[in-house]
Design an enzyme around this catalytic site. Structure first.
Site, PDB file in Angstrom:
ATOM      1  N   SER A   1       0.935  -1.250  -0.106  1.00 29.87           N
ATOM      2  CA  SER A   1      -0.077  -0.211  -0.021  1.00 29.87           C
ATOM      3  C   SER A   1       0.880   1.285   0.075  1.00 29.87           C
ATOM      4  O   SER A   1       2.018   1.145   0.445  1.00 29.87           O
ATOM      5  CB  SER A   1      -0.844  -0.091   1.241  1.00 29.87           C
TER       6      SER A   1
ATOM      7  N   TYR B   1      -3.226  -0.550   9.985  1.00 30.01           N
ATOM      8  CA  TYR B   1      -3.139  -0.783   8.721  1.00 30.01           C
ATOM      9  C   TYR B   1      -1.843  -0.535   7.860  1.00 30.01           C
ATOM     10  O   TYR B   1      -1.177  -1.368   7.303  1.00 30.01           O
ATOM     11  CB  TYR B   1      -4.344  -0.055   7.750  1.00 30.01           C
TER      12      TYR B   1
HETATM   13  P1  NAP Z   1     -12.272  -5.286  -0.582  1.00 28.18           P
HETATM   14  O1  NAP Z   1     -13.027  -4.979  -1.615  1.00 28.18           O
HETATM   15  O2  NAP Z   1     -12.950  -5.322   0.846  1.00 28.18           O
HETATM   16  O3  NAP Z   1     -11.602  -6.883  -0.659  1.00 28.18           O
HETATM   17  C1  NAP Z   1     -11.226  -7.626   0.036  1.00 28.18           C
HETATM   18  C2  NAP Z   1     -11.102  -9.027   0.122  1.00 28.18           C
HETATM   19  O4  NAP Z   1     -10.324  -9.888   1.096  1.00 28.18           O
HETATM   20  C3  NAP Z   1     -12.530  -9.571  -0.270  1.00 28.18           C
HETATM   21  O5  NAP Z   1     -12.750 -10.569  -0.988  1.00 28.18           O
HETATM   22  C4  NAP Z   1     -12.647 -10.261   1.283  1.00 28.18           C
HETATM   23  O6  NAP Z   1     -13.768 -11.208   1.241  1.00 28.18           O
HETATM   24  C5  NAP Z   1     -11.279 -10.808   1.477  1.00 28.18           C
HETATM   25  N1  NAP Z   1     -11.111 -11.026   2.951  1.00 28.18           N
HETATM   26  C6  NAP Z   1     -11.217 -10.127   4.028  1.00 28.18           C
HETATM   27  N2  NAP Z   1     -11.094 -10.699   5.151  1.00 28.18           N
HETATM   28  C7  NAP Z   1     -10.933 -11.965   5.016  1.00 28.18           C
HETATM   29  C8  NAP Z   1     -10.653 -13.250   5.781  1.00 28.18           C
HETATM   30  N3  NAP Z   1     -10.506 -13.196   7.222  1.00 28.18           N
HETATM   31  N4  NAP Z   1     -10.701 -14.424   5.468  1.00 28.18           N
HETATM   32  C9  NAP Z   1     -10.766 -14.442   3.917  1.00 28.18           C
HETATM   33  N5  NAP Z   1     -10.778 -13.270   3.146  1.00 28.18           N
HETATM   34  C10 NAP Z   1     -11.068 -12.254   3.613  1.00 28.18           C
HETATM   35  O7  NAP Z   1     -10.774  -4.642  -0.494  1.00 28.18           O
HETATM   36  P2  NAP Z   1      -9.652  -4.287  -1.648  1.00 28.18           P
HETATM   37  O8  NAP Z   1      -9.758  -2.879  -1.588  1.00 28.18           O
HETATM   38  O9  NAP Z   1     -10.101  -4.956  -2.796  1.00 28.18           O
HETATM   39  O10 NAP Z   1      -8.375  -4.852  -1.004  1.00 28.18           O
HETATM   40  C11 NAP Z   1      -7.703  -5.663  -1.472  1.00 28.18           C
HETATM   41  C12 NAP Z   1      -6.228  -5.719  -1.092  1.00 28.18           C
HETATM   42  O11 NAP Z   1      -5.765  -4.314  -1.424  1.00 28.18           O
HETATM   43  C13 NAP Z   1      -6.149  -5.563   0.354  1.00 28.18           C
HETATM   44  O12 NAP Z   1      -5.016  -6.068   0.870  1.00 28.18           O
HETATM   45  C14 NAP Z   1      -5.945  -3.950   0.838  1.00 28.18           C
HETATM   46  O13 NAP Z   1      -5.350  -3.799   1.958  1.00 28.18           O
HETATM   47  C15 NAP Z   1      -5.202  -3.778  -0.445  1.00 28.18           C
HETATM   48  N6  NAP Z   1      -5.300  -2.378  -0.923  1.00 28.18           N
HETATM   49  C16 NAP Z   1      -6.373  -1.742  -1.242  1.00 28.18           C
HETATM   50  C17 NAP Z   1      -6.308  -0.244  -1.630  1.00 28.18           C
HETATM   51  C18 NAP Z   1      -7.536   0.341  -2.112  1.00 28.18           C
HETATM   52  O14 NAP Z   1      -7.429   1.559  -2.392  1.00 28.18           O
HETATM   53  N7  NAP Z   1      -8.632  -0.154  -2.301  1.00 28.18           N
HETATM   54  C19 NAP Z   1      -5.056   0.324  -1.810  1.00 28.18           C
HETATM   55  C20 NAP Z   1      -3.810  -0.223  -1.252  1.00 28.18           C
HETATM   56  C21 NAP Z   1      -4.026  -1.572  -0.751  1.00 28.18           C
HETATM   57  P3  NAP Z   1     -14.928 -11.907   2.471  1.00 28.18           P
HETATM   58  O15 NAP Z   1     -15.044 -10.511   3.295  1.00 28.18           O
HETATM   59  O16 NAP Z   1     -15.725 -12.402   1.722  1.00 28.18           O
HETATM   60  O17 NAP Z   1     -13.833 -12.611   3.162  1.00 28.18           O
END
Ligand code: NAP
Length: 257
Positions: free
Chosen positions: A149, A162
């Site tokens: 990130s 985070y």
């Molecule tokens: P998101 O839409 O909330 O997706 C998160 C995913 O992780 C979902 O599929 C969720 O599925 C799964 N997950 C969460 N807790 C879990 C658990 N305990 N066991 C199994 N699966 C779990 O978020 P996103 O933005 O796509 O994030 C994806 C990655 O990118 C993360 O590592 C995040 O930190 C990183 N990131 C995101 C951004 C951004 O701007 N969006 C920026 C930098 C980094 P379930 O809830 O169904 O389990």
């Protein structure tokens, strides 16, 4: 390599994507499947995984296995690998994407908040990667891509836990790259800028925050799950065979400014 497009092909490969049911993970799963990889997607919400898997199989034609699981339960990890191998017979690519966040000021964070975010963002990521890596060591090759990130490197208010976890991912990526290089396993990370997903929805809905975020991005637009998927595809493919231990910011230039 006779055809330069071949260096991006994942034909015959098998990938695991954690959190592949929605958001960035779904964009990554589509990119890998689009390049020819079969897929295993792991997350808690089975209906979301099922829908994503059906869409991907229809659009790209590969095979997709879903494994509903809570990835904070580390004792399940060997079973996830076993199921992958029994379905596909190999494991080439692992994307450590699942994650969650809690927005609170540093002074208000509780031990429970810290545990919740650290469990999935760091502990689960660490041991899932370790479990996968043991299999890749036996196979003699592999590609592991962690999700870092901007907060791996800079501070953003109200997400200190985070940021601490993602700082850990930055460091872990380098440690893994060093220790796994003798086994022909590449380990890199992608650090997305702001992408609108369930995790960031609250920040995008806050007009002041939205304007501030956008004003910081030299390319003047937010990232998409496809933008992140494309970079993960590069890191998963033979095109990046000589690249390991890197954290690539896919952020429209945020970190350059
Ligand atoms: P998101 O839409 O909330 O997706 C998160 C995913 O992780 C979902 O599929 C969720 O599925 C799964 N997950 C969460 N807790 C879990 C658990 N305990 N066991 C199994 N699966 C779990 O978020 P996103 O933005 O796509 O994030 C994806 C990655 O990118 C993360 O590592 C995040 O930190 C990183 N990131 C995101 C951004 C951004 O701007 N969006 C920026 C930098 C980094 P379930 O809830 O169904 O389990």
């Amino acid at each position: 390599m006779s055809n330069y497009l071949d260096v991006f092909s994942l034909k015959g490969k098998v990938s695991i994507v954690t959190g592949g049911g929605r958001g960035i993970g779904l964009g990554i799963a589509k990119a890998l499947a689009g390049a020819g990889s079969d897929l295993v997607m792991v997350a808690r919400t089975e209906s979301q995984l099922r829908e994503a898997a059906d869409d991907i199989a229809k659009e790209y034609g590969g095979q997709v296995e879903i494994i509903p699981a809570d990835l904070t339960q580390v004792q399940q990890f060997p079973d996830i690998i076993k199921r992958t191998l029994s379905r596909f017979g190999r494991l080439d690519i692992f994307v450590n994407n699942a994650g969650s966040n809690i927005r609170k000021s540093f002074l208000e964070v509780t031990v429970e908040d810290c545990q919740t975010v650290m469990e999935i963002q760091l502990k689960s990521a660490y041991f899932m990667a370790q479990t996968v890596a043991k299999e890749m060591v036996l196979a003699g090759s592999g590609k592991i891509i962690n999700l870092a990130s901007l907060t791996s490197k800079i501070a953003v208010p109200n997400i200190s836990v985070y940021g601490a976890a993602k700082g850990g991912i930055f460091s872990l990526t380098k440690s893994m790259a060093l220790e796994l290089a003798p086994h022909n396993i590449n380990v890199n990370a992608v650090a997305p800028g702001y992408v609108r997903t369930a995790m960031t929805e609250a920040a995008f809905k806050d007009k002041d925050r939205y304007d501030w975020m956008l004003s910081r991005i030299p390319l003047a637009r937010f990232g998409t799950a496809e933008d992140i998927g494309n970079t993960v595809l590069f890191l998963a493919s033979p095109a990046s065979d000589y690249l390991t231990g890197e954290v690539i910011y896919v952020d429209g230039g945020w970190m350059a400014a």
